[in-house]
Structure formats: C-alpha cells, structure tokens
Design a protein around this motif. Structure first.
Motif, short mmCIF file in Angstrom:
data_model
loop_
_atom_site.label_atom_id
_atom_site.label_comp_id
_atom_site.label_asym_id
_atom_site.label_seq_id
_atom_site.Cartn_x
_atom_site.Cartn_y
_atom_site.Cartn_z
N MET A 136 -2.35 11.24 0.22
CA MET A 136 -3.61 10.97 -0.45
C MET A 136 -4.51 10.24 0.53
O MET A 136 -4.02 9.55 1.44
CB MET A 136 -3.41 10.14 -1.72
CG MET A 136 -2.50 10.80 -2.73
SD MET A 136 -2.65 10.10 -4.39
CE MET A 136 -4.09 10.96 -5.00
N ALA A 137 -5.81 10.42 0.37
CA ALA A 137 -6.75 9.78 1.29
C ALA A 137 -8.04 9.46 0.58
O ALA A 137 -8.38 10.07 -0.44
CB ALA A 137 -7.01 10.70 2.49
N SER A 138 -8.76 8.50 1.12
CA SER A 138 -10.09 8.17 0.61
C SER A 138 -11.01 7.87 1.77
O SER A 138 -10.58 7.40 2.82
CB SER A 138 -10.04 6.96 -0.34
OG SER A 138 -9.70 5.78 0.37
N ASN A 139 -12.27 8.17 1.57
CA ASN A 139 -13.30 7.82 2.54
C ASN A 139 -14.26 6.83 1.89
O ASN A 139 -14.61 6.97 0.71
CB ASN A 139 -14.06 9.06 3.00
CG ASN A 139 -13.21 9.96 3.87
OD1 ASN A 139 -12.47 9.49 4.71
ND2 ASN A 139 -13.30 11.27 3.66
N CYS A 140 -14.66 5.81 2.66
CA CYS A 140 -15.64 4.84 2.20
C CYS A 140 -15.18 4.17 0.90
O CYS A 140 -14.03 3.77 0.76
CB CYS A 140 -16.99 5.54 2.05
SG CYS A 140 -18.43 4.44 1.97
N SER A 141 -16.07 4.05 -0.07
CA SER A 141 -15.75 3.36 -1.32
C SER A 141 -14.89 4.20 -2.25
O SER A 141 -14.56 3.77 -3.36
CB SER A 141 -17.05 2.96 -2.04
OG SER A 141 -17.88 4.07 -2.28
N GLY A 142 -14.47 5.37 -1.80
CA GLY A 142 -13.50 6.16 -2.56
C GLY A 142 -12.20 5.38 -2.74
O GLY A 142 -11.41 5.69 -3.63
N ALA A 143 -12.00 4.38 -1.90
CA ALA A 143 -10.81 3.52 -2.02
C ALA A 143 -10.78 2.82 -3.38
O ALA A 143 -9.70 2.47 -3.88
CB ALA A 143 -10.80 2.48 -0.90
N MET A 144 -11.94 2.62 -3.98
CA MET A 144 -11.98 2.00 -5.31
C MET A 144 -11.28 2.87 -6.34
O MET A 144 -10.61 2.36 -7.25
CB MET A 144 -13.44 1.78 -5.73
CG MET A 144 -14.26 0.91 -4.80
SD MET A 144 -13.77 -0.83 -4.83
CE MET A 144 -14.42 -1.34 -6.43
N LEU A 145 -11.40 4.17 -6.20
CA LEU A 145 -10.75 5.09 -7.13
C LEU A 145 -9.23 5.06 -6.94
O LEU A 145 -8.47 5.05 -7.91
CB LEU A 145 -11.28 6.51 -6.93
CG LEU A 145 -12.75 6.73 -7.28
CD1 LEU A 145 -13.18 8.15 -6.92
CD2 LEU A 145 -13.00 6.48 -8.76
N LEU A 146 -8.80 5.04 -5.68
CA LEU A 146 -7.36 4.94 -5.43
C LEU A 146 -6.82 3.59 -5.89
O LEU A 146 -5.71 3.50 -6.39
CB LEU A 146 -7.08 5.14 -3.93
CG LEU A 146 -7.42 6.50 -3.32
CD1 LEU A 146 -6.90 6.58 -1.89
CD2 LEU A 146 -6.84 7.64 -4.15
N LEU A 167 -13.25 -5.02 -2.34
CA LEU A 167 -12.03 -4.27 -2.66
C LEU A 167 -10.88 -5.24 -2.93
O LEU A 167 -10.12 -5.05 -3.88
CB LEU A 167 -11.68 -3.34 -1.51
CG LEU A 167 -10.44 -2.45 -1.71
CD1 LEU A 167 -10.66 -1.47 -2.85
CD2 LEU A 167 -10.10 -1.70 -0.42
N ALA A 168 -10.78 -6.28 -2.11
CA ALA A 168 -9.71 -7.26 -2.27
C ALA A 168 -9.85 -8.03 -3.58
O ALA A 168 -8.86 -8.32 -4.25
CB ALA A 168 -9.72 -8.22 -1.09
N LYS A 169 -11.08 -8.34 -3.94
CA LYS A 169 -11.32 -9.08 -5.18
C LYS A 169 -11.01 -8.22 -6.41
O LYS A 169 -10.42 -8.71 -7.39
CB LYS A 169 -12.77 -9.56 -5.24
CG LYS A 169 -13.10 -10.39 -6.47
CD LYS A 169 -14.55 -10.86 -6.43
CE LYS A 169 -14.88 -11.69 -7.68
NZ LYS A 169 -16.30 -12.16 -7.66
N LYS A 175 -3.36 -4.76 0.19
CA LYS A 175 -3.39 -5.53 1.44
C LYS A 175 -4.59 -5.05 2.26
O LYS A 175 -4.45 -4.22 3.16
CB LYS A 175 -2.09 -5.33 2.21
CG LYS A 175 -0.84 -5.77 1.45
CD LYS A 175 0.43 -5.42 2.24
CE LYS A 175 1.68 -5.80 1.46
NZ LYS A 175 2.93 -5.42 2.19
N VAL A 176 -5.75 -5.55 1.92
CA VAL A 176 -7.00 -5.07 2.52
C VAL A 176 -7.06 -5.43 4.01
O VAL A 176 -6.82 -6.57 4.40
CB VAL A 176 -8.21 -5.65 1.77
CG1 VAL A 176 -9.50 -5.19 2.45
CG2 VAL A 176 -8.19 -5.20 0.31
#
Length: 230
Positions: A136-146, A167-169, A175-176
């Motif tokens: 699985m992968a995310s680009n940019c703020s797509g990490a919020m979805l993951l 993201l950490a908050k 582990k950002v």
C-alpha cells in the motif's frame, strides 16, 4: 484444376492456422495482466499524485518482466469522472463499490482531506484492501487516509513536507518521520507527494521487481536526468 484446388486448400489451412495462433496470443495477452495496481482518485485530487504512478507503472507494464501488472484508476465515489485540483478530467476504470482485487493500492491526496477522511465507505475500502494487497502507498496528505484506516499504526511514515506534526497529532500510533521524501516500512510506502510521487513510485517498482528494472524505467522516461538538471 486439381493443383488450383490444392493450392487454395493449402492457403485456407495456413490462414486458419495463423488466425488461430493470433487468437491464442490475444487470449494470452488478455489474461497476462492478472495483478492490479489501483490508484484511488476523487474530485480535487492533486494531479501529480496520480499521473506519476500511472506513468511509471504504465511504462513498466509494457515490459515482459512487469507484464503481469496493470494500472487501474479507482474513483472514491460512484461517479467515475472526477476533476483534479489543476483541472484535469480523469475517467476512472472502477469505483470503490466494485468488486476488484488489488495487489497494490495507492492513495492520492488533495489540499482538503477532511471529507475523504470522514468518508466511511472509502476508509472501509482501504481497510479491506489492506487484508489482500501486498503493498500500500500514499502520496502527500493521502497518508491521512491510511492513518484513519489504521494501516500506518506502529509504522514509520511521512506526509507532505510541513504536515508531519499534523499527522502525528491526528494519529499518535504512527511513527512520523520528518524531512524524508519517501518512507518504506513493512509493506507500506508514504511520500511527500507532488514531484516526489515519482520517487515513491520508483521505490515501489523496485520492491515489486528489482532495483535494476526500476532504473531501466527511470532511464526510459528520463527521470534519471533530473538529478543533473539543477
């Protein structure tokens, strides 16, 4: 007359054999791409988050060593036609409501992620694909979805440059990582997005094939020239 008939018969036989062989090849090609790389898109998606992996994996899929893979664009809604932040119209191949088995899932981003993070159907889809997908992968703020789907719990990950604290908050279990373009951890790749989406795509391609093959595609699309462009 007998010779003419024999010649005609031979020609017909050869033609039939050639047609049969061509149909066999067509059938083989139609079933060759049995592994799917899905890219989730939605209105307002950042164009490069989508086009970068499409270019990298699309070019790779034309090679014999990656011909088992095909790229499919997946809409986060029932509407397959979406418009990117930069105005590009994209018609998806599928939607999250279709029964589609993926080997790889890539999540793109937008400047405003709230409505997508709060979209229960989308988050559920990501959770379900995580059980099946090898990467699985995310680009940019797509990490919020993951992050919302729990995919990044206990893993090292990043997001857009400057968005790491957010993201950490929002997801303390992640582990950002700060000041890193691309982070790879246990079957998940996250990146800053934008032009870095190319870098993350090559990282993923290397994992799915090899460093040598990833370099081959980098040279093919002349991405390798960027290192000396400035």
């Amino acid at each position: 007359m007998k010779y003419a008939l024999s010649k005609h018969s031979l020609r017909s036989t050869l033609t039939g054999l050639i047609m049969t062989f061509c149909l066999m090849l067509t059938g083989m090609n139609a079933h060759a791409a049995d592994s799917k790389i899905g890219i989730i898109v939605f209105d307002g998606v950042l164009t490069s988050d989508v086009t970068a992996p499409i270019e990298v994996f699309g070019a790779a899929s034309k090679k014999a060593w990656f011909s088992d893979y095909e790229v499919v664009v997946i809409s986060a809604t029932k509407n397959k036609t979406i418009t990117s932040e930069e105005g590009l119209t994209i018609v998806a191949d599928s939607t999250i409501y279709d029964n589609l088995k993926l080997d790889v899932l890539i999540v793109a981003s937008s400047y405003s992620m709230d409505q997508w993070v709060e979209n229960k159907d989308l988050i559920s889809y990501i959770k379900n694909q995580r059980k099946k997908a090898s990467w699985m992968a995310s680009n940019c703020s797509g990490a919020m979805l993951l992050g919302e789907a729990g995919v990044l719990n206990g893993k090292k990950a990043t997001t857009w440059a400057g968005g790491e604290k957010g993201l950490a908050k929002a997801y303390p279990a992640i582990k950002v990582q700060y000041n890193q373009n691309v982070v790879v951890d246990d079957g998940v790749i996250t990146s800053n997005g934008g032009p870095v989406s190319y870098q993350s795509s090559f990282e993923l391609l290397a994992k799915l094939s090899s460093d040598k093959f990833a370099q081959e595609i980098s040279e093919l699309i002349q991405f390798n020239r960027l290192a000396t462009a400035f």
